[in-house]
Design an enzyme around this catalytic site. Structure first.
Site, short mmCIF file in Angstrom:
data_model
loop_
_atom_site.label_atom_id
_atom_site.label_comp_id
_atom_site.label_asym_id
_atom_site.label_seq_id
_atom_site.Cartn_x
_atom_site.Cartn_y
_atom_site.Cartn_z
N ASP A 1 -0.78 6.49 -5.65
CA ASP A 1 -2.31 7.26 -5.52
C ASP A 1 -1.69 8.54 -6.62
O ASP A 1 -1.10 9.22 -6.78
CB ASP A 1 -2.28 8.22 -4.42
CG ASP A 1 -2.85 6.80 -3.44
OD1 ASP A 1 -3.84 6.37 -3.25
OD2 ASP A 1 -1.84 6.63 -2.58
N HIS B 1 -0.07 10.69 -2.29
CA HIS B 1 -1.77 10.71 -1.90
C HIS B 1 -2.45 11.54 -1.64
O HIS B 1 -3.54 11.82 -2.17
CB HIS B 1 -1.10 9.75 -0.29
CG HIS B 1 -3.02 8.96 -0.17
ND1 HIS B 1 -3.62 9.73 1.08
CD2 HIS B 1 -3.59 8.70 -0.19
CE1 HIS B 1 -4.45 9.16 1.04
NE2 HIS B 1 -4.93 8.35 0.83
N HIS C 1 1.23 -1.76 -0.06
CA HIS C 1 0.00 -0.14 0.06
C HIS C 1 0.92 1.27 0.37
O HIS C 1 1.45 1.67 0.58
CB HIS C 1 -1.03 -0.34 1.80
CG HIS C 1 -1.78 0.90 1.56
ND1 HIS C 1 -1.68 2.53 2.38
CD2 HIS C 1 -3.00 1.05 0.04
CE1 HIS C 1 -3.15 3.12 1.78
NE2 HIS C 1 -3.23 2.19 0.40
N GLU D 1 -0.08 -0.62 -5.15
CA GLU D 1 -0.80 0.23 -4.84
C GLU D 1 -0.16 1.71 -4.60
O GLU D 1 0.44 2.41 -4.23
CB GLU D 1 -1.73 0.04 -3.60
CG GLU D 1 -3.38 2.00 -3.64
CD GLU D 1 -2.80 2.30 -2.94
OE1 GLU D 1 -3.82 3.52 -3.20
OE2 GLU D 1 -2.35 2.61 -1.86
#
Length: 167
Positions: free
Chosen positions: A38, A51, A9, A36
């Protein structure tokens, strides 16, 4: 039985500053198969990995000072963002870490054969940025997965990216 795949993450954000190349390299070194991340857009239309909507939580001036309040990504040019670092907030040993460009992370994923799971923040991109984003994805050999909040997005992307995973 389905194979279990580990997902990092924001990269390995427990051991490295999130959404940085260090966190992504750490994910590969630790055996994660999915990273993952952003995507965010700068004032001058560059797609970076970040993020938050502001630079304040993770960004610092080169001298280590916190940034002024409400330093929004979308109101800051990429060249200015490059003057900041995004590692020392996590640990001093990561001082100097930069906010990576999306295309840099795509190249990394191609080289390391790791899946990039792109958070649904891309669904809010304005049309010209969305076109740029999708063109980057069309030109990469990286394995891609999408987190989508809208069924219409899944339907649209599935036609273009038939090999992509959807979450």
């Amino acid at each position: 039985m389905d194979k279990v795949r580990l997902q990092a993450h924001r990269g390995v954000s427990t051991d490295y500053p999130e959404n940085t190349m260090s966190a992504f390299r750490g994910a590969v070194e630790q055996g994660y198969e999915i990273i993952e991340l952003d995507p965010a857009v700068t004032a001058d239309g560059k797609i970076i990995i970040m993020h938050d909507s502001t630079l304040n939580r993770t960004g610092r001036a080169i001298n280590g000072e916190k940034l002024p309040p409400e330093k929004k990504v979308c109101e800051t040019n990429y060249s200015e963002i490059q003057q900041y670092e995004f590692g020392s907030w996590f640990d001093e040993k990561f001082t100097g870490e930069k906010a990576p460009l999306f295309e840099e992370v795509l190249r990394f994923a191609e080289k390391e054969n790791v899946v990039l799971k792109i958070d649904n923040k891309f669904e809010r991109f304005e049309p010209t940025i969305m076109e740029k984003f999708l063109n980057m994805l069309k030109c990469t050999t990286a394995k891609i997965a999408f987190t989508c909040a809208k069924l219409d997005t899944v339907k649209t992307l599935k036609g273009t990216f038939s090999d992509a995973e959807f979450h």
